[in-house]
Structure formats: structure tokens, C-alpha cells
Motif scaffolding. Structure first.
Motif: not given
Lengths: 285, 771
Positions: A184, A186-188, A257-258, B689, B692-697, B699
Motif C-alpha cells: 500500500r 504508507e504505514m507498512d 505473508k508479505r 496475519n 492490521f499491519l499485515d491484513y492490509r485494509v 489506507v
């Protein structure tokens, strides 16, 4: 849990040296508090270093800058001069978390959390940064690449902590950049990160370079083959292809997972190339 | 009073309705004053925590709670033994809230403690010794349908012999057509819809496209974790403060699980920080009540985010096959689909609704949909915004996109050619009344976004979507205050600005100002039963009941005016906020305003109130068409949504801003579903996951401002023409974005999420095939 906020390095080292069980340093707390809340760790001792003089200061030293361990990303950005000399380092640090997190998060915390995906670390490595380690026996200056050993593990001995980062004076016509890939905007957490610093001569030929990759191995990598691939070139397409190939060849990632192994290997090359182009443009002014 | 004479059934002129006043709950929400689930506190309250299975599937051989019980500060420890099975209770819900003999998924509750504080409660959890025997697990829907899959509920579901059924090849793979009929299966249900003869229809087709699709489970991702405070007194009277979409459901289910009379439990809903369907069942509520009952003190239970992911109700993952045949002019001649949805460890995946929605947008003479409900070692799924529909629309709209490409037809034109209209016999049975799909397609085609010229690596996608909309049990009271203002009591939790909409409708009906009506969400002892706030039913059903309750009040107010004037009741009419003599024959009296009637209420017979109770019907369906533009980075597979347009039929938008908010919210959740959101399981069947870090809704910076167009084709089932709008907006995005990516880079995404590694791998596949 015991919380201490000593006002000297000596007192902090004393607390950490004598501590039994799990102890942790608190600077910004953006990793520590999350780990505590999620139950990953339950420290017996937390040593808050923010009251120690110098920890929240940036001072000029030998043409470069010494950055205290509790200087936040926002403070680093607002300083201005550090970012002018080492834009890659400041940009990388400012990528961590959100605006709110930037008010707390520190480069040293990012380094000592020892995540292979830490954004500021490849950028600091590329800039030739050293960490000042204080401890019960002696104070030592250690290249940033030698701090993290494996995910969550550092080379620091009991009682030791990193008090500051030193960014050396950048040679004339030096440029730096850091890019990361996240799914995404940001914030990742970086799926791949690439930091680069390079110096060119008056003709635009690269005379020195250092390249570091994040999130493609158990710790940030220094890739000499990437530096070799572009030193002596004017960053033409062939040099960029060599650079990308060297970065991909050096990447030894895992699938999780990433991201997948194949994806990280490919993107390591893509980001190294793109970061090099930015750094090169900056070096030439 | 001949009320309906001056209030016709379908109103078209409005004063309040259609305006955009601030919502009554707005200030408290933006200043932090609003009380959400975790904000309730009682004197002497304990902290409740739940011990959860670390295994995907395991026999629970024993649970030893003695050490936890002996820890100072621990006031109660419970296991399934403290919640004995009651006759007539929902066994699946009972087993889901506390494992009974077998842990069926990672995160399944096994025991719970109540202690004086969180630190003691955490220590107590660690002292509970559970002896597990780990069993083989299955989390993938296709794997779970195989004859050799581990069976979750031995003896419960009969094996299925696919060889006798339609489209067997798309159920279990060719080699397994003749199923070796194992003793039991994980297939909990099979649903078939359609009409005509698809096999015959396909023979008339000039082009046929068929593919298999997969979507991963996603979570509603509400910001507020589940939270409740339970207080059971020694006389068995109980109160529960809880964040839920359905306080009456919570009351009735908890009472049934715990063996209480319904009258003994009063449930007060809090403000809700998002639900999207995920708060339409119980998880922690009966556990908190059982803890409180045992401890004799109030108990508060607040889930962590990790618990929300592991142990509440995400939606299903799906595996699908869709085939559509068309003539050269774009006319669809036949459509066929097999849908397989896993709904976690218990029956009840939304495959039936997914099957009903799959082809609902189109006028088809030959159509067939077969759906399978499958159990796996995952948390029991719960409703998620248009449950089941986004997945089947992803497959169907993707195939339609490909047919349009093959025929060289415009993506909107091919949908216009086949669009369902008034009189169309829907693929799931009923014949549509007035519906607005054609209007949404035309508005989308006319929108400026559809004309923007695209650059390199950019593409445009189109998709349409459908949702039924629910109605259901609703009960509303409106009370006239002494000064002529009104108190409106609603039983449907406000999950999308509905209090504002109800106030607008009440003000409209009375001819008074929006500010003179205050709506509250009542507790379960103050109103008759209301169904859950779900199925986009609230503005329709509670709106309808509000209008009718106001009409009831108007009759009573006209009666008081008649009494004051000394004329017959039917000689009084209500207009512009006041009672008037119905005509010159009735007498020449100056109108009596609502304030004057309120002031004289006591003298003319007592308090004035209006009521309405109904099991409502006639919720008109809502159709939507979405258009989106994306840009793909061909080197990394990263995707940027450049523009996104939602066009949807609202029937009548009561509060247009909140209608637009629903359009935008659904679109963004759908975009998250396509791009990055997924339940990511490890080989051991545990969720990797759960945060919310790795379950990516997405932003904020991940999405553009979502453009909206409200189409209004009035629903004859509502006095003002309202249709529910909350859910349809999440149906088209999955296919819409996928179609855009296909147009940008020539890669057809048939597996979600279209995460960068997947897109990049597909791009390299395309490059390799060209080389």
C-alpha cells in the motif's frame, strides 16, 4: 515490571548490567509498546533513555552529524541540514509508520529492533554510518551493518545500548536515496528496501558507491557487487542492468505473508536501479 | 381522518428529505464523547479474558483450571461445562462461543477467566492446562470437498455423489467425478437456482467464455473490536451493554444459550465503530454473562485485534466456475455457474445468496447456478456487506468483461443489452418490479470519468452489481414532548447515519423542522422486537415504521384538535405542522400548531404518542454500476487506483451525504478485497496475519476520492420510494478493478487478492508466452 528513567548513560548502563530477566530500552517505544501489548514480550525492566542529556540532540561533528538515540523521525526531518547532506537516510527514516509514529520513532530504535525490513538501516549503511555503543566495559563505534545479527537479535552485549548514530561528512558530489516496496502507499513494512549512496567526479563518473538491501535476508545486506557494477560508469543503461542483476543475485529472501521469494528477488533489482538513478541525479546536483 | 387522501402512498415532493443536515450523533463522535462498547464501566467490575486454541483442529483431551482458580484475584474460570446445552438453543453458536471436546479452528475459545484486573487475568489464562491431540486440518474449500479431506463434523453431513449432479467436473475435478463416497463429508448444503436450459442455450452462442476463479476470505475490518459489559445479579436479573448491530438478537440468543427467560436480560446497544455484518451474531456476550453469573460481579470483555481476526466472523473464501455464451450482437444466450464457499467450521456460508445474486443483473432465458456450502477449519463466517455477492459478481462480471473484449463491444453497451428491467424474471426466481440498473449504466456512460483518455499501463474496468435488500421486523415509537418537539425511539442500531434519516422522514411527515426531532436507539426492554441492522434494511424498514408511527401520531393530534374545536375527528386534517379544519364545512378555526397541541395534551386526554409495528416487505433491490481506472507498475506489479465512480439506485436518497458515504465505503472495502486483503494461513492452519499491519485494509492514500452519482428510481414499497443502499456498493469493485487491470496490462486476474507478487508473476507469464 520496573520502569526507570535515569539521567546519565552511566546510570542506564548500570541498570541494564545488573538487570535480571528481560530488559528493554525505551526511546520512542513504537516497537516496544506494540510488542508488549501484543504479548510478544513481558519485560521485567524498561529503561527510558529520554532524560539522558544528548539523547534528543543532533550535533555537528567533524563535518558530519551525531544523532542522539531518542531523536524522532520528525525532529530529524525538521533539522534540515542532515537531510540536505544525507537525503536517503532522512527519507528512509521518515517512511516509518504514520505521521503520529514519526513524532516518536527513532533511527536507533529501528536499528536495534533488528528487523531485516527496517527502513532506515539500509540507508544508514549506504551512508557509512556508525553506531556509538556504550556499555559497562567501554564505549565503541560500530559500523551500522554490524549491529543486527538476525531478526530480533543484535551484537550488543549485556548492559550495552546504542547512544547515537554518526553520519560522516558526505564527500563533494555525493547523492543518496532509499526506496522500499510496500503493497500500500504508507504505514507498512518493507517487502524489499534498497539504500544507495554514490559519489561522482566532475565528469559524472561514479567514483564511489555503497549499496544495501533490506528485507531480502536475515539482516540488511551490504552488496559490494552492486557498488562494483556502477563504479567507473556514468550510470548508463548497461551499468543499471548490471546493478539490478547484482542486487537480484545478492537477495536471499524467504516467502511469507508479505511477499514471495521470486517477487523479492526481482524487485530488489528494480528498486536498486531506481534508487541509483535518484542518487545519481542528486550527486550531480 | 382520511389520512391517505392527503398523504399519497408514493410521495415525490419533499421539504426535509433530500437535504443534508448534520447527523445528531456527529458532535459526540468527533469530540470523543460518544460511548462505544468498551466505554461502559460498573462498580466492582472484573476483567474477562478468553483462552483460545493455538491449533487449527484438535481434540481437547482435558482442561485443568485448578491452578488458575487458585490464583489470588481470579473470581471465575469457565469452560463449556459452565454453559450446559439448553433445549432448543442454536448448537452451532453454542459450540462456536466455547469449544466442546474439539477445537475447530485457530482461535476457537476453550476457556475464560474473570479477574480483578487484566494482569491477573492474563496470568490465569497461562495457568489453564489444556491437553490437545492435534488433528489433521483443512482450510481450503476445494481441499475440504475432496473425499480424503479431514472431516470436521463426523456423522453430520452425508457424502455427496457428484456423478449424478450437474457440472460435476467443476466441483471436484475430473478424476473424482465418481466420488469414492467416504463415510462423511464437509459439504453442509447444496443450492440450485435458475430456469430454462443452459445446455441448449450454449448451442446458440457465437462466443463462449468460461473460467475458474478464487477469492480469499476477508474481514469486515471494523475499527471497533467487540466489547461488552455483563452484569448478572444474584436474583438472575441481567444487563448487558454491548457493541452490536442487533441488541434484540443478542438478548434472545444469549437468553437461549444460558437458559434464561428473555425478560430477565436487558440489552443496551452502544454506539458502533463499524460492523458491516460482522456484529450480527454473538461471540463474547454469552461468555461475559456466564462469567458474571459465576463470579457474582459485573464482567467486561474486550477483544484484542488479534482475537477479532482469529475468532470473529470473516466472510467466506470461494472457488467458482462461470460460463457465459453470447451472440455476436452481445445478447447472452446461456449462463452457468458452480460456486463453492467455505463458511468456516460450521454450516452457513453465504453461498445461497451468492448464487442468487450471481446473474441477477441480467435478463437470461437459460441460466443455472449450483452452490455448495462447505465447512473448514476456519472461524465461523459472519455476514459481510452483501454476503456472498461480491465473490460471484467477481467471476460473472469478469467473464462478461472478457466476452465484451472478444466481441469488441463497449463494456457498458453489452450490459445495457442484457440488463434486467421491470418485468424481467430474475435468475433466482422472482420477477423484478421497477429497478434502476439501466439508469445506472446510462449515467455511468454519460459521466466524465468514462471519457478520460488513458495513458500507458493504465486501464478502465466496468462492473455492475445487485443486492436484494431486506425489510423485516420493525417497531418504532414517537413521543410528543410538552414543548412540541419529538422523541423518536428506534430499535435498529444506527450503523450508517440512520438516526439523521429517521429525523428527516419524521420532520417531513409532520411538516416541522429536522432539529425538532431527536432519535435515540432504545434498549431491548423499551421497544418491541426489531430485527438486526443488516441487509440494508434500516432506512427502508425503520423509515417506513417511522412514517407510519408519525401518521398514527397525526391521527391522535387531529383528534385532540377536533376535541378542542368540538367538531368530528374526520373533519380535521394535518398540514404544514398544524391541525386544520378539513374544509369550510368543518368550521372556521385557526390552525392548531404541534406546539399548541402539545401544550394542551394533558388537558385534552393525556400524553401523545405514535407507534408502528410491522414485519415489513417490499424492500426494492438496488443495482449499481462502477467504473474504475487503474495504473499498473509493470516492474513491480504495484497498482494505483486513479479514478473510481459509483453509480447506484437509491430509490429516494433521504440524506444524500450518507447515501454517498455508503457508496464510497462499500467501494473502498471492495477495493481492499481486490488489492491486498486476505486471510493468510500457515501450513499448520494458523492465521499468519491477525493484525492490521499485515491484513492490509486500504489506507486513505491508497484510494482516490470516490466519485458518486445517485440514481433515483422510486421503490413502490416505501412511502417515499426508499431503497436500501448499504450493501450493493461492495458487489462490483472486485470485478471492476480486475477488469481495469486486464485492460491496462493484458493480465486477467482470476485469483484474489491481486497482490503485487501475483500481478508480477502473471506479467512475467505473459512476457514469457510472447517470447
Amino acid at each position: 515490571m520496573r520502569y526507570e528513567a535515569p539521567d546519565t548513560i552511566k546510570a542506564a548502563v548500570g541498570l541494564l548490567s545488573k538487570a535480571k530477566g528481560t530488559s528493554r530500552i525505551l526511546a520512542g517505544g513504537t516497537d516496544l509498546l506494540v510488542q508488549m501489548r501484543s504479548g510478544m514480550i513481558e519485560p521485567d525492566l524498561v529503561v527510558d533513555i529520554k532524560s539522558i542529556p544528548g539523547m534528543r540532540e543532533i550535533v555537528a561533528e567533524k563535518g558530519g552529524y551525531r544523532i542522539g538515540a531518542a531523536v524522532s523521525g520528525a525532529e530529524l526531518e525538521e533539522h534540515g541540514k542532515v537531510g540536505k547532506m544525507w537525503p536517503g537516510v532522512v527519507e528512509a527514516t521518515n517512511l516509518i509508520g504514520s505521521t503520529q509514529i514519526q513524532g516518536r520513532a527513532t533511527m536507533v530504535g529501528n536499528l536495534c529492533n533488528a528487523s531485516p525490513a527496517a527502513d532506515s538501516v539500509p540507508a544508514m549503511i549506504a551512508a557509512g554510518a556508525t553506531a556509538r555503543v556504550v556499555g559497562p566495559k567501554r564505549t565503541r563505534d560500530v559500523p551500522v551493518e554490524d549491529i543486527a545479527k538476525a531478526p530480533g537479535k543484535t551484537s550488543l552485549a549485556k548492559g550495552e545500548f546504542v547512544a547515537s548514530i554518526f553520519l560522516p561528512k558526505a564527500p563533494a558530489r555525493t547523492g543518496s536515496a532509499y526506496l522500499r516496496f510496500i503493497p500500500r502507499t504508507e504505514m507498512d513494512i518493507a517487502v524489499v528496501g534498497a539504500g544507495i549512496a554514490l559519489t561522482v567526479n566532475a565528469k559524472g563518473v561514479i567514483t564511489a558507491a555503497k549499496v544495501s538491501l533490506g528485507a531480502v535476508a536475515a539482516r540488511a545486506l551490504v552488496v559490494d557487487a552492486c557498488a562494483k557494477a556502477i563504479i567507473g560508469s556514468s550510470l548508463d543503461d548497461e551499468a543499471l542492468d548490471r546493478l539490478a542483476a547484482a542486487a537480484s543475485a545478492a537477495a536471499k529472501p524467504i516467502s511469507d505473508k508479505r511477499g514471495t521469494v521470486d517477487f523479492r528477488i526481482k524487485v530488489a533489482g528494480v528498486l536498486a536501479r531506481r534508487a541509483a538513478v535518484i542518487a545519481y541525479d542528486r550527486a550531480r546536483g | 381522518m382520511p389520512l391517505d387522501a392527503n398523504t399519497p402512498d408514493l410521495r415525490t415532493e419533499f421539504k426535509s428529505v433530500g437535504t443534508r443536515p448534520n447527523r445528531p450523533d456527529g458532535v459526540d463522535k468527533v469530540t470523543g464523547r460518544a460511548r462505544f462498547g468498551a466505554d461502559f464501566a460498573l462498580p466492582g467490575q472484573l476483567t474477562g479474558l478468553i483462552l483460545r486454541s493455538p491449533h487449527a483442529h484438535a481434540k481437547i483431551k482435558s482442561i485443568d483450571t485448578s491452578a488458575a482458580e487458585a490464583l489470588p484475584g481470579v473470581k471465575a474460570v469457565i469452560t463449556y461445562k459452565d454453559i450446559p446445552e439448553q433445549e432448543g438453543c442454536d448448537k452451532d453458536v453454542l459450540v462456536n462461543i466455547m469449544a466442546r471436546g474439539t477445537a475447530l479452528y485457530d482461535g476457537h475459545a476453550v476457556a475464560a477467566v474473570a479477574a480483578v484486573d487484566a494482569s491477573v487475568a492474563r496470568k490465569a489464562l497461562k495457568l489453564i492446562k489444556v491437553d490437545y491431540k492435534v488433528l489433521k486440518h483443512v482450510t481450503d474449500v476445494d481441499e475440504a470437498m475432496k473425499p480424503d479431506a479431514p472431516v470436521l463434523h463426523p456423522g453430520r453431513f452425508d457424502p455427496v455423489d457428484f456423478s449424478t449432479l450437474e457440472n460435476a467436473a467443476h466441483v471436484s475435478g475430473k478424476e473424482e467425478r465418481k466420488t469414492a463416497t467416504p463415510a462423511h463429508s464437509n459439504i453442509a448444503g447444496r443450492y440450485v437456482f435458475g430456469h430454462g436450459d443452459p445446455d441448449k442455450g450454449f448451442k446458440q452462442a457465437d462466443v463462449i467464455v468460461e473460467h475458474e476463479f478464487k477469492t480469499e476470505a476477508t474481514h469486515q475490518g471494523y475499527i471497533e473490536p467487540h466489547a461488552c459489559t455483563a452484569s448478572v445479579s444474584s436474583d438472575g436479573m441481567a444487563e448487558l451493554w454491548v457493541c452490536t448491530q442487533g441488541p434484540f438478537m443478542v438478548r434472545d440468543v444469549c437468553a437461549s444459550l444460558l437458559g434464561m427467560d428473555v425478560s430477565r436480560l436487558r440489552v443496551t446497544p452502544s454506539e458502533i465503530g463499524g460492523g458491516f455484518g460482522g456484529k450480527t451474531t454473538v461471540f463474547i456476550e454469552p461468555v461475559a454473562l456466564a462469567l458474571s453469573r459465576k463470579a457474582g460481579k459485573p464482567v467486561k470483555v474486550v477483544m484484542s485485534r488479534s482475537e477479532v481476526f482469529r475468532a470473529t466472523g470473516p466472510t467466506s473464501s470461494a472457488s467458482m466456475w462461470v460460463k457465459i455464451g453470447a451472440k455476436k450482437d452481445g445478447t447472452f444466450v446461456a449462463a452457468d455457474a458452480v460456486l463453492k464457499y467455505q463458511g468456516g467450521a460450521f454450516p452457513g456460508s453465504p453461498v445461497e445468496m451468492g448464487a442468487m445474486c450471481a446473474f441477477a443483473c441480467y435478463d437470461l432465458k437459460n441460466v443455472r447456478i449450483v452452490g455448495y456450502d462447505v465447512v473448514t477449519n476456519r472461524p465461523k463466517q459472519a455476514a459481510y456487506r452483501a454476503p456472498g455477492a461480491p465473490m460471484s459478481a467477481f467471476a460473472v462480471e469478469g467473464v462478461i468483461g472478457e466476452i465484451a473484449d472478444k466481441l469488441g463491444m463497449d463494456a457498458i453497451d453489452i450490459r445495457l443489452k442484457n440488463a434486467a428491467k421491470e418485468g424481467t424474471v430474475s435468475s433466482y426466481g422472482p420477477t423484478f418490479g421497477p429497478v434502476g440498473l439501466v439508469e445506472t449504466l446510462e449515467a455511468a456512460k454519460a459521466h466524465k470519468n468514462y471519457k478520460v483518455k488513458l495513458g500507458k499501463n493504465q486501464g478502465r474496468g466496468v462492473a455492475s452489481g445487485f443486492w436484494f435488500n431486506f425489510a423485516g421486523n420493525t417497531c418504532v415509537s414517537i413521543n410528543l414532548n410538552v414543548d412540541g418537539t419529538l422523541a423518536l425511539a428506534l430499535g435498529t442500531v444506527d450503523i450508517g447515519g440512520s438516526r439523521a434519516s429517521m429525523c428527516l422522514m419524521a420532520a417531513e411527515e409532520l411538516g416541522i423542522s429536522y432539529e425538532d426531532v431527536r432519535a435515540v436507539i432504545a434498549d431491548t426492554s423499551s421497544l418491541g422486537y426489531n430485527d438486526i441492522s443488516e441487509g440494508s434494511r434500516v432506512t427502508f424498514s425503520s423509515g417506513l415504521a417511522t412514517i407510519k408511527a408519525v401518521r398514527d401520531l397525526k391521527v391522535r393530534m387531529c383528534g385532540r384538535a377536533a376535541k378542542i374545536w368540538g367538531i368530528p375527528e374526520d373533519a380535521v386534517k394535518w398540514e404544514n405542522g398544524a391541525a386544520h379544519p378539513a374544509g369550510s364545512n368543518a368550521g372556521n378555526f385557526p390552525p392548531l400548531s404541534i406546539k399548541e397541541i402539545a401544550a394542551q395534551a394533558s388537558a385534552t386526554g393525556g400524553p401523545l404518542a405514535g407507534h408502528y409495528e410491522i414485519n415489513a416487505e417490499g424492500a426494492g433491490p438496488s443495482f449499481a454500476t462502477h467504473v474504475c481506472d487503474v495504473e499498473v507498475d509493470p516492474d513491480t506489479g504495484a497498482m494505483k487506483v486513479l479514478r473510481y465512480l459509483v453509480v447506484q439506485d437509491a430509490g429516494k436518497a433521504i440524506h444524500p451525504s450518507y447515501v454517498e458515504g455508503q457508496f464510497q465505503g462499500g467501494a473502498v472495502q471492495g477495493i481492499g478485497w481486490v488489492l491486498n486483503e486476505e486471510y493468510f494461513y500457515g501450513k499448520d492452519g494458523t492465521l499468519q496475519n491477525a493484525g492490521f499491519l499485515d491484513y492490509r485494509v486500504p489506507v486513505c492514500s491508497d484510494v482516490p476520492m470516490i466519485d458518486t452519482v445517485i440514481v433515483e428510481v422510486p421503490n413502490p414499497g416505501h412511502p417515499y420510494g426508499v431503497r436500501g443502499v448499504g450493501e450493493t456498493s461492495i458487489v462490483p469493485p472486485l470485478a471492476c478493478v480486475a477488469n481495469a487491470v486486464s485492460s491496462a496490462i493484458g493480465v486477467r486476474a482470476r485469483t484474489l487478492p491481486m497482490s503485487p507478487p501475483r500481478v508480477l508473476a502473471a506479467l512475467e507469464g505473459v512476457a514469457a508466452s510472447k517470447a
